[in-house]
Design a protein around this motif. Structure first.
Motif, PDB file in Angstrom:
ATOM      1  N   TYR A 287       0.839  -1.200   0.000  1.00 36.31           N
ATOM      2  CA  TYR A 287       0.000   0.000   0.000  1.00 36.31           C
ATOM      3  C   TYR A 287       0.872   1.248   0.000  1.00 36.31           C
ATOM      4  O   TYR A 287       1.952   1.283   0.597  1.00 36.31           O
ATOM      5  CB  TYR A 287      -0.922   0.025   1.215  1.00 36.31           C
ATOM      6  N   ARG A 288       0.394   2.282  -0.648  1.00 34.32           N
ATOM      7  CA  ARG A 288       1.079   3.564  -0.685  1.00 34.32           C
ATOM      8  C   ARG A 288       0.061   4.682  -0.453  1.00 34.32           C
ATOM      9  O   ARG A 288      -1.140   4.515  -0.697  1.00 34.32           O
ATOM     10  CB  ARG A 288       1.790   3.773  -2.028  1.00 34.32           C
ATOM     11  N   SER A 289       0.538   5.823  -0.014  1.00 33.13           N
ATOM     12  CA  SER A 289      -0.335   6.974   0.222  1.00 33.13           C
ATOM     13  C   SER A 289      -0.845   7.530  -1.101  1.00 33.13           C
ATOM     14  O   SER A 289      -0.323   7.202  -2.180  1.00 33.13           O
ATOM     15  CB  SER A 289       0.427   8.065   0.973  1.00 33.13           C
ATOM     16  N   GLN A 290      -1.843   8.408  -1.022  1.00 33.37           N
ATOM     17  CA  GLN A 290      -2.381   9.034  -2.227  1.00 33.37           C
ATOM     18  C   GLN A 290      -1.299   9.798  -2.979  1.00 33.37           C
ATOM     19  O   GLN A 290      -1.234   9.760  -4.213  1.00 33.37           O
ATOM     20  CB  GLN A 290      -3.532   9.968  -1.862  1.00 33.37           C
ATOM     21  N   ALA A 291      -0.448  10.485  -2.232  1.00 32.99           N
ATOM     22  CA  ALA A 291       0.629  11.246  -2.877  1.00 32.99           C
ATOM     23  C   ALA A 291       1.612  10.322  -3.574  1.00 32.99           C
ATOM     24  O   ALA A 291       2.094  10.613  -4.685  1.00 32.99           O
ATOM     25  CB  ALA A 291       1.347  12.112  -1.845  1.00 32.99           C
ATOM     26  N   GLU A 292       1.908   9.188  -2.960  1.00 39.39           N
ATOM     27  CA  GLU A 292       2.845   8.234  -3.560  1.00 39.39           C
ATOM     28  C   GLU A 292       2.244   7.569  -4.791  1.00 39.39           C
ATOM     29  O   GLU A 292       2.956   7.299  -5.767  1.00 39.39           O
ATOM     30  CB  GLU A 292       3.262   7.192  -2.526  1.00 39.39           C
ATOM     31  N   VAL A 293       0.938   7.307  -4.758  1.00 40.19           N
ATOM     32  CA  VAL A 293       0.278   6.748  -5.943  1.00 40.19           C
ATOM     33  C   VAL A 293       0.348   7.748  -7.095  1.00 40.19           C
ATOM     34  O   VAL A 293       0.652   7.388  -8.239  1.00 40.19           O
ATOM     35  CB  VAL A 293      -1.182   6.362  -5.630  1.00 40.19           C
ATOM     36  N   ALA A 294       0.067   9.017  -6.805  1.00 43.56           N
ATOM     37  CA  ALA A 294       0.134  10.052  -7.848  1.00 43.56           C
ATOM     38  C   ALA A 294       1.545  10.137  -8.433  1.00 43.56           C
ATOM     39  O   ALA A 294       1.717  10.285  -9.653  1.00 43.56           O
ATOM     40  CB  ALA A 294      -0.286  11.402  -7.270  1.00 43.56           C
ATOM     41  N   GLU A 295       2.548  10.024  -7.589  1.00 43.27           N
ATOM     42  CA  GLU A 295       3.936  10.076  -8.058  1.00 43.27           C
ATOM     43  C   GLU A 295       4.251   8.873  -8.948  1.00 43.27           C
ATOM     44  O   GLU A 295       4.907   9.001  -9.983  1.00 43.27           O
ATOM     45  CB  GLU A 295       4.878  10.108  -6.855  1.00 43.27           C
ATOM     46  N   ALA A 296       3.772   7.687  -8.547  1.00 50.47           N
ATOM     47  CA  ALA A 296       4.008   6.479  -9.348  1.00 50.47           C
ATOM     48  C   ALA A 296       3.326   6.578 -10.710  1.00 50.47           C
ATOM     49  O   ALA A 296       3.870   6.140 -11.723  1.00 50.47           O
ATOM     50  CB  ALA A 296       3.511   5.247  -8.596  1.00 50.47           C
ATOM     51  N   LEU A 297       2.136   7.165 -10.745  1.00 58.10           N
ATOM     52  CA  LEU A 297       1.441   7.348 -12.015  1.00 58.10           C
ATOM     53  C   LEU A 297       2.233   8.267 -12.950  1.00 58.10           C
ATOM     54  O   LEU A 297       2.317   8.016 -14.156  1.00 58.10           O
ATOM     55  CB  LEU A 297       0.039   7.928 -11.772  1.00 58.10           C
ATOM     56  N   SER A 298       2.809   9.306 -12.393  1.00 62.02           N
ATOM     57  CA  SER A 298       3.549  10.256 -13.230  1.00 62.02           C
ATOM     58  C   SER A 298       4.839   9.654 -13.779  1.00 62.02           C
ATOM     59  O   SER A 298       5.407  10.177 -14.738  1.00 62.02           O
ATOM     60  CB  SER A 298       3.869  11.520 -12.431  1.00 62.02           C
ATOM     61  N   ALA A 299       5.288   8.543 -13.161  1.00 60.79           N
ATOM     62  CA  ALA A 299       6.528   7.909 -13.617  1.00 60.79           C
ATOM     63  C   ALA A 299       6.277   6.723 -14.538  1.00 60.79           C
ATOM     64  O   ALA A 299       7.225   6.110 -15.040  1.00 60.79           O
ATOM     65  CB  ALA A 299       7.355   7.453 -12.411  1.00 60.79           C
ATOM     66  N   ALA A 300       5.005   6.356 -14.763  1.00 61.09           N
ATOM     67  CA  ALA A 300       4.680   5.171 -15.561  1.00 61.09           C
ATOM     68  C   ALA A 300       4.431   5.540 -17.017  1.00 61.09           C
ATOM     69  O   ALA A 300       4.315   6.716 -17.378  1.00 61.09           O
ATOM     70  CB  ALA A 300       3.453   4.480 -14.973  1.00 61.09           C
ATOM     71  N   ASP A 301       4.333   4.512 -17.852  1.00 57.27           N
ATOM     72  CA  ASP A 301       4.050   4.697 -19.276  1.00 57.27           C
ATOM     73  C   ASP A 301       2.673   4.160 -19.675  1.00 57.27           C
ATOM     74  O   ASP A 301       2.022   4.710 -20.558  1.00 57.27           O
ATOM     75  CB  ASP A 301       5.130   4.004 -20.115  1.00 57.27           C
ATOM     76  N   ILE A 302       2.258   3.074 -19.025  1.00 51.02           N
ATOM     77  CA  ILE A 302       0.950   2.477 -19.294  1.00 51.02           C
ATOM     78  C   ILE A 302       0.387   1.984 -17.969  1.00 51.02           C
ATOM     79  O   ILE A 302       1.104   1.404 -17.150  1.00 51.02           O
ATOM     80  CB  ILE A 302       1.052   1.283 -20.279  1.00 51.02           C
ATOM     81  N   PHE A 303      -0.900   2.211 -17.759  1.00 50.08           N
ATOM     82  CA  PHE A 303      -1.571   1.675 -16.581  1.00 50.08           C
ATOM     83  C   PHE A 303      -2.376   0.455 -17.011  1.00 50.08           C
ATOM     84  O   PHE A 303      -3.094   0.490 -18.017  1.00 50.08           O
ATOM     85  CB  PHE A 303      -2.502   2.703 -15.954  1.00 50.08           C
ATOM     86  N   VAL A 304      -2.302  -0.624 -16.225  1.00 46.24           N
ATOM     87  CA  VAL A 304      -2.987  -1.859 -16.602  1.00 46.24           C
ATOM     88  C   VAL A 304      -3.783  -2.393 -15.421  1.00 46.24           C
ATOM     89  O   VAL A 304      -3.298  -2.434 -14.289  1.00 46.24           O
ATOM     90  CB  VAL A 304      -1.981  -2.909 -17.130  1.00 46.24           C
ATOM     91  N   LEU A 305      -5.034  -2.782 -15.685  1.00 42.93           N
ATOM     92  CA  LEU A 305      -5.936  -3.308 -14.656  1.00 42.93           C
ATOM     93  C   LEU A 305      -6.749  -4.450 -15.272  1.00 42.93           C
ATOM     94  O   LEU A 305      -7.779  -4.222 -15.912  1.00 42.93           O
ATOM     95  CB  LEU A 305      -6.871  -2.201 -14.155  1.00 42.93           C
ATOM     96  N   PRO A 306      -6.300  -5.693 -15.093  1.00 44.79           N
ATOM     97  CA  PRO A 306      -6.941  -6.829 -15.769  1.00 44.79           C
ATOM     98  C   PRO A 306      -8.051  -7.498 -14.958  1.00 44.79           C
ATOM     99  O   PRO A 306      -8.186  -8.719 -14.951  1.00 44.79           O
ATOM    100  CB  PRO A 306      -5.760  -7.783 -15.952  1.00 44.79           C
TER     101      PRO A 306
END
Length: 402
Positions: A287-306
């Motif tokens: 688990y990560r905080s909301q701020a950490e999730v936002a940071e991880a999103l900004s560093a990714a290229d594709i989001f995947v949810l299967p």
């Protein structure tokens, strides 16, 4: 304009996996509502991963904790008994709506005991409206507390699991007694219409879960980084994602996957990644905080949810707000958020080959990633902004108190 004083109830609040409820509460407070938060259970420490969760946890009324004090339980019910007819109606309602069998009766009597403590707390605080998220046990408590106190209630229904056992959870009766029901999607509303009386259909209002798009910076979209955020449980389809990743690895040697979240299957998934030779490509972050999730999103290229079953995943909204192209499954209300080929790609659930092909097409096409990311952010701003959705709820709360 006077805003009614509200109480929010759910089974466990706040949780790292239910940040959308925290955002909704914060948005309503910003609009001028006083909102008391209530939780049946005390949240586990693993969910208190950021300052937002810790602050909300500290000021949330814990129903079961209060019930464990015998004198408080007895005094609360004694005060409810000042209106004996209302008390007996609520007790009869608990008995009548109980699931079949002795166990179901016992549980509903426990919910009745909890409802008495909650009703007493709400009445003492001057609450004018009670709203529940997740229409299972906590909503039963909300319905009974409403009957005991005379305070009107409403609830938000999400799905999909509530629709697996609609009769067990008596969503027909909960809908009949509610002032309104907030349905998170048109699909969700249609499912509830299958079980609610047609006379109650006008109560069913579409109110999306929402996010604050401004919290999310545009993602990099220049590498080979995949991100998954969600509970590590079977319903999320992570084994399918790992198989797809193994298929893609030979063609994309720099491909990496980060998983944010935790759950009962984490150990099994870590072992599965090792069996597939993915240990160096997969990172389990918990688990990560909301701020950490936002940071991880900004560093990714594709989001995947299967996932195999969802409502309308808030984490997809977050990814789209960060201008990430998304690859997810064509289920339930997801197509109301993600338009295939425009803001992301939709694949059949459970098919690793189709998931791998969709990811491969985006990994090989940076222009498509940028185009879909921009379209996704525009969609979220237009239809899933928490300020807009909270305003809809505020209007519904205010209608009932007028």
């Amino acid at each position: 304009m006077s805003r009614p004083k509200l109480a929010y109830l759910t089974g466990e609040y706040p949780r790292a996996s239910d940040t959308f409820i925290q955002r909704e509460v914060a948005a309503l407070r910003a609009m001028g509502h006083e909102v008391l938060t209530c939780s049946i259970r005390t949240t586990g420490a693993e969910h208190l991963v950021g300052p937002e969760q810790r602050a909300e946890h500290a000021q949330t009324f814990k129903v079961l904790e209060a019930c464990r004090a015998p004198l408080r339980l007895l005094r609360a019910h004694a005060r409810c008994l000042r209106s004996p007819s209302r008390y007996l109606r609520a007790l009869a309602l608990a008995w009548r709506t109980a699931p079949k069998g002795l166990k179901g009766r016992v549980y509903n009597l426990i919910y009745f005991a909890e409802a008495g403590v909650l009703a007493d707390h709400l009445a003492a605080a001057g609450v004018q409206h009670l709203h529940n998220h997740i229409a299972k046990a906590s909503c039963t408590v909300a319905m009974l507390a409403s009957e005991l106190s005379g305070i009107p209630y409403s609830f938000t229904i999400h799905g999909p699991d509530i629709f697996f056992e609609p009769h067990h959870w008596r969503i027909d009766e909960k809908t009949r007694r509610a002032q309104f029901v907030a349905c998170i999607s048109a699909y969700c509303r249609a499912q509830l219409m299958c079980f609610a009386d047609a006379a109650d259909w006008p109560k069913l209002r579409i109110v999306h879960c929402g996010i604050d798009p401004e919290r999310y910076a545009p993602a990099a979209q220049s590498g080979q980084s995949l991100l998954f955020v969600g509970r590590l449980a079977g319903v999320k389809g992570v084994p399918v994602l790992l198989r797809a990743l193994a298929d893609l690895a030979p063609r994309h040697p720099d491909l990496r996957l980060r998983l944010i979240g935790d759950g009962p299957e984490r150990g099994a998934l870590e072992r599965k990644a090792a069996e597939l030779g993915l240990t160096q490509r997969v990172e389990f972050l918990g688990y990560r905080s909301q701020a950490e999730v936002a940071e991880a999103l900004s560093a990714a290229d594709i989001f995947v949810l299967p996932s195999f079953a969802e409502g309308v995943p808030v984490v997809l909204m977050e990814a789209m707000a960060a201008q990430l192209p998304v690859v997810t499954t064509r289920i339930a209300g997801v197509p109301e958020l993600v338009e295939h080929g425009a803001s992301g790609l939709l694949v059949p659930p459970g098919e690793a080959g189709a998931l791998a092909a969709a990811l491969d097409s985006l990994l090989s096409d940076p222009d498509a990633r940028r185009r879909m990311g921009a379209a996704g952010r525009a969609k979220v701003i237009a239809e899933f902004d928490i300020k807009t959705e909270a305003a809809k709820l505020s209007a519904l709360f205010s209608e009932g108190s007028a």
